[in-house]
Design an enzyme around this catalytic site. Structure first.
Site, PDB file in Angstrom:
ATOM      1  N   GLN A  20       0.792  -1.220   0.000  1.00 31.34           N
ATOM      2  CA  GLN A  20       0.000   0.000   0.000  1.00 31.34           C
ATOM      3  C   GLN A  20       0.831   1.279   0.000  1.00 31.34           C
ATOM      4  OE1 GLN A  20      -2.709  -1.749   3.277  1.00 31.34           O
ATOM      5  NE2 GLN A  20      -4.039  -0.378   2.147  1.00 31.34           N
ATOM      6  N   ASN A 156      -1.497 -11.252   8.280  1.00 31.70           N
ATOM      7  CA  ASN A 156      -2.452 -10.194   8.583  1.00 31.70           C
ATOM      8  C   ASN A 156      -3.832 -10.566   8.037  1.00 31.70           C
ATOM      9  OD1 ASN A 156      -3.207  -7.229   9.173  1.00 31.70           O
ATOM     10  ND2 ASN A 156      -3.779  -7.462   7.012  1.00 31.70           N
ATOM     11  N   GLU A 157      -4.825 -10.565   8.904  1.00 24.93           N
ATOM     12  CA  GLU A 157      -6.221 -10.771   8.504  1.00 24.93           C
ATOM     13  C   GLU A 157      -6.397 -11.919   7.517  1.00 24.93           C
ATOM     14  OE1 GLU A 157      -8.218  -7.213   7.307  1.00 24.93           O
ATOM     15  OE2 GLU A 157      -7.736  -6.139   9.152  1.00 24.93           O
ATOM     16  N   GLU A 358      -4.689  -2.380  14.229  1.00 26.80           N
ATOM     17  CA  GLU A 358      -5.266  -1.462  13.245  1.00 26.80           C
ATOM     18  C   GLU A 358      -6.609  -0.953  13.747  1.00 26.80           C
ATOM     19  OE1 GLU A 358      -5.661  -2.860   9.183  1.00 26.80           O
ATOM     20  OE2 GLU A 358      -3.721  -3.873   9.270  1.00 26.80           O
ATOM     21  N   TRP A 404      -4.513   2.773  12.007  1.00 21.97           N
ATOM     22  CA  TRP A 404      -4.406   2.566  10.580  1.00 21.97           C
ATOM     23  C   TRP A 404      -4.806   3.885   9.945  1.00 21.97           C
ATOM     24  CZ3 TRP A 404      -2.178  -0.933   7.571  1.00 21.97           C
ATOM     25  CH2 TRP A 404      -2.330  -0.753   6.192  1.00 21.97           C
ATOM     26  N   TRP A 412      -5.942  -1.144  -1.665  1.00 19.63           N
ATOM     27  CA  TRP A 412      -6.294  -2.399  -2.326  1.00 19.63           C
ATOM     28  C   TRP A 412      -7.205  -2.189  -3.530  1.00 19.63           C
ATOM     29  CZ3 TRP A 412      -2.624  -5.237  -0.574  1.00 19.63           C
ATOM     30  CH2 TRP A 412      -2.210  -5.116   0.749  1.00 19.63           C
TER      31      TRP A 412
HETATM   32  C1  FCB Z   1      -7.556  -3.725   6.814  1.00 16.96           C
HETATM   33  C2  FCB Z   1      -6.251  -4.008   6.129  1.00 16.96           C
HETATM   34  C3  FCB Z   1      -5.471  -2.760   5.808  1.00 16.96           C
HETATM   35  C4  FCB Z   1      -6.377  -1.670   5.277  1.00 16.96           C
HETATM   36  C5  FCB Z   1      -7.517  -1.438   6.219  1.00 16.96           C
HETATM   37  C6  FCB Z   1      -8.436  -0.331   5.793  1.00 16.96           C
HETATM   38  O1  FCB Z   1      -8.440  -4.772   6.578  1.00 16.96           O
HETATM   39  O2  FCB Z   1      -5.453  -4.840   6.936  1.00 16.96           O
HETATM   40  O3  FCB Z   1      -4.463  -3.080   4.897  1.00 16.96           O
HETATM   41  O4  FCB Z   1      -6.822  -2.017   4.027  1.00 16.96           O
HETATM   42  O5  FCB Z   1      -8.261  -2.619   6.347  1.00 16.96           O
END
Ligand code: FCB
Length: 782
Positions: A20, A156-157, A358, A404, A412
């Site tokens: 990003q 991550n996620e 985040e 965040w 994205w």
């Molecule tokens: C999360 C992601 C991050 C960004 C935020 C808004 O899901 O981990 O990269 O896109 O959302």
């Protein structure tokens, strides 16, 4: 000034991710990732790869203690396997040195969604081998950076990466198969476990994973958490909680998939991909769990609902839109969701230490010469920090909070339009400018706490002083009164923008008295017929009632009724007003907004003001209609315009004109009123004046239906001799012969947006007007 402080040693910072912000996608031997392939946007992002020193300096100036970044896998393994690319690793080497010199503790994430394309080509996450390649990668990165990284995060996620990447296809690599989503999720968990083992074996001190945890609730629970659920709703909530949250929490922290999820996985993907011993690897103890929180998942049981592809196995569950304030991303703002999540995790997995990795929001920022004003972002973070603090007081084990994000970046699939940064980036020049929220966050960090009182916002007085006019004049301008000269209006609106002024009527009415009642005021007659009005009344009423408001319907059809309505609102018998104004400029809107009670309007008013409205993109819709006709080879396009005092008609005309101008063609116009008969008459006139006419664009469907009639009468065949396009997509448009090509005005969305806008205003939030897209619906008539 009293301070709501945080525990000693509480960690404050920000998070980013490689794809990003870094850019430089082919520098120093980096290979392509699935996001390079998938993304339609410029890959330069924030050019952080070259500007990292400046970015670290920014963080230092803002007082950040911690920085969570991600390592780009394709920089380290351009081909996915083989020898590690030292030139790629060197970048992180430089970054770490810079961070440590600035006194900032680095937290590294190994996988933030940018899989090397070569590994995707070899099978991607549905292939078990990818998990082993991840472990190799973890070792290579640790070897180079392990001496300076405090905490390692593996993935991550994984829910997002697996279920949007391989389930719905909305994220890279864009595959859409339920079975692959589940196998990918399992292999990401396995990668996590193998990664933690490899990192530990190599001597890493702290390791964990980052999960996006969303509390799952019904619409009623959003405002009343204790609300008891019907067995059906309880089942819906549990199923989505298993898919979104427990699918990841339980394997990592308990060494088992949730029992209620196994049959769902088995139905979609079988269980052959879960090998003996996997869960033992996955549940390798961790030192910290990263928690990303943005918004809750709101659901209820709805037997007829098909499964959402991002939640395979969710048939019979409706994902609900709730009437709360939302971010520009459309995500409901529910700060208490954060306390809920943190409290729950600490109760159910008491051994686990938590870090909020985040939390943040996309808003439309006010960019001016003297700063970037983002009061919404400040409120958002502040409210979430208060929620976090409550959870800590209740015993949640939270060690820190990372916003965040540092910079506006490449979000994205949504590209550059999203603004999540504390720091504004001008993508034409790469200039960075801290927003108000960055400076505010710096102060929070400095005092390790929030002030009990909120920062003072600019007032009417401040605006009046800046614009050098009286307070009364400012008030007249922001309420859209016609009596102010254009020069003064411009000066006041400029001061408003520069100062980031938000009329604080809602706050005033909050402070005084609450009636919990909202007036829905209908001015008659409305253009476009009764359909829109009826739908808006229905949707707005049900949404606001759902939010616990009482509705009063008031009809504004005479001067006397206007007077009574204004009196009613002035007497504070309502908290807010939804006004469906008659389209011809009348003064009701401005009189109501001068009462100080929050007012929202359907449709853009004739005079620019700060009274927020919801409208559709009339000009854009008209341009799309005109472009369709041009693309079909029509050369002589006439427009039947409705009454020119209607703002919507004027906007439709300007969109039409603009599209013709781009194509180098002249407009041919005839003016009508609102009736079908006048549409027919205007069309006859156009045909008489321009015998070569081969298309008609009508400002409304009613006028277009008149045009169809006129064509029939003079023996023109539609669409062969004459194409006809309308606007609105009223019910009758699909019942004409031939069926009408038209531009759809999203009625339900408008109503929803209106209700949300009013609720935001009632909560005292800053609100901007909403313009919804209008979509071309191609049927037979063109
Ligand atoms: C999360 C992601 C991050 C960004 C935020 C808004 O899901 O981990 O990269 O896109 O959302």
């Amino acid at each position: 000034m009293s301070i709501a402080s945080f525990p000693e040693g509480f960690v404050w910072g920000v998070s980013t991710s490689a794809f990003q912000i870094e850019g430089a996608t082919s520098a120093d031997g980096r290979g392509p990732s699935i996001w390079d392939t998938f993304s339609a946007d410029r890959a330069e992002a924030c050019d952080h790869y070259h500007r990292y020193s400046e970015d670290v300096r920014l963080m230092k100036d803002l007082g950040m203690a911690a920085y969570r970044f991600s390592v780009s896998w394709p920089r380290v393994f351009p081909e996915g396997t083989g020898k590690a690319n030292q030139a790629g690793l060197d970048f992180y080497d430089r970054l770490l040195d810079e961070l440590l010199a600035a006194g900032i503790t680095p937290y590294a994430t190994l996988y933030h969604w940018d899989l090397p394309q070569a590994l995707e080509d070899a099978g991607g996450w549905p292939s078990r081998d990818t998990a082993h390649r991840f472990a190799d990668y973890a070792v290579a990165v640790h070897e180079k950076l392990g001496d300076r990284v405090d905490t390692w995060f593996t993935v991550n996620e994984p829910w997002v990466a697996a279920f949007l990447g391989y389930g719905s296809g909305g994220h890279a690599p864009g595959r859409a198969f339920a079975a692959e989503a589940f196998t990918s999720a399992h292999h990401m968990l396995l990668a996590h476990g193998l990664g933690v083992r490899a990192l530990r074996a190599a001597g890493a001190s702290k390791a964990g994973a980052v999960l996006n945890i969303s509390p799952v609730m019904t619409p009623a629970q959003v405002s009343d958490l204790g609300r008891a659920l019907s067995p059906e709703d309880a089942e819906a909530v549990a199923r989505i909680d298993a898919l979104a949250n427990r699918q990841f929490l339980d394997p990592i922290l308990r060494g088992a998939y949730p029992a209620d999820l196994l049959p769902v996985i088995e139905r979609a993907a079988g269980l052959g991909h879960v090998h003996d011993g996997d869960l033992e690897i996955i549940s390798e103890p961790i030192d910290v769990l990263g928690v990303n929180y943005y918004t809750p998942l709101v659901v209820q049981a709805q037997p007829s609902e098909p499964a959402d592809p991002a939640f395979p196995g969710s048939a019979g569950v409706l994902f609900c839109t709730i009437p709360t304030a939302v971010t520009a991303m459309g995500w409901p703002i529910v700060p208490n969701g954060l306390s809920l999540v943190l409290r729950r995790l600490s109760e159910e997995y008491p051994e686990t230490e938590l870090l909020v990795t985040e939390n943040g929001a996309d808003f439309v920022d006010v960019v001016t010469g003297d700063g970037i004003h983002d009061p919404d972002r400040i409120s958002f973070i502040e409210e979430h920090l208060r929620a976090l603090r409550t959870a800590v007081e209740d015993g949640a084990r939270v060690r820190g909070y990372l916003v965040w994000t540092l910079l506006d970046n490449l979000e994205w699939a949504d590209g550059y339009q999203r603004k999540f940064g504390l720091v504004h980036v001008d993508f034409a020049t790469q200039r960075r400018r801290p927003k108000d929220s960055a400076l505010w966050y710096r102060d929070v960090i400095r005092r390790n706490g929030l002030t009990e009182t909120r920062p003072r916002r600019p007032t009417l007085e401040t605006v009046a002083a800046r614009a050098r006019v009286s307070r009364a004049t400012v008030s007249r301008v922001v309420n859209g009164e016609a009596s102010v000269s254009p020069e003064v209006r411009t000066a006041v609106m400029r001061a408003v923008t520069e100062l980031g002024y938000v009329p604080n009527a809602a706050a005033r009415s909050l402070a005084t008295r609450r009636t919990n009642t909202v007036a829905l005021v209908l001015s008659v007659p409305r253009q476009g017929g009764d359909q829109l009005t009826a739908a808006v009344v229905q949707y707005v009423t049900s949404m606001l009632e759902g939010a616990g408001k009482q509705m009063t319907l008031m009809l504004a059809d005479t001067a006397e009724s206007h007077r009574r309505i204004v009196q009613h609102v002035e007497a504070r018998l309502v908290d807010g007003v939804v006004l469906l104004p008659a389209d011809r400029g009348d003064t009701l809107a401005e009189r109501l907004s001068r009462t100080g009670v929050p007012v929202v309007l359907l449709g853009k008013p004739a005079i620019a003001s700060l009274v927020p409205y919801v409208d559709v993109d009339n000009a854009g819709g008209a341009a799309a209609a005109t472009e369709l006709l041009l693309a079909q080879g029509r050369r002589h396009i006439g427009m039947v315009c409705g009454p020119m005092d209607l703002v919507a008609v004027r906007d439709r005309l300007s969109g039409h004109r603009e599209a013709l101008r781009r194509a180098g063609r002249q407009p041919l116009l005839a003016v009508a009123d609102l009736t079908r008969a006048s549409g027919a008459a205007a069309t006859r006139q156009l045909l008489g004046d321009h015998p070569g006419l081969d298309a008609v664009f009508a400002a409304t469907d009613q006028l277009a239906i008149g045009a169809l009639r006129a064509a029939r009468e003079v023996g023109r065949r539609v669409p062969e001799d004459l194409a006809v396009v309308g606007f609105d997509d009223v019910d009758a448009a699909s019942a004409t012969a031939p069926e009408l090509t038209t531009v759809r005005v999203p009625v339900a969305d408008q109503a929803l947006a209106l209700a949300r806008l009013l609720l935001s205003r009632l909560e005292g939030r800053h609100t901007t007007s909403v313009v919804l897209p209008a979509r071309l619906v191609v049927r037979e008539s063109a």
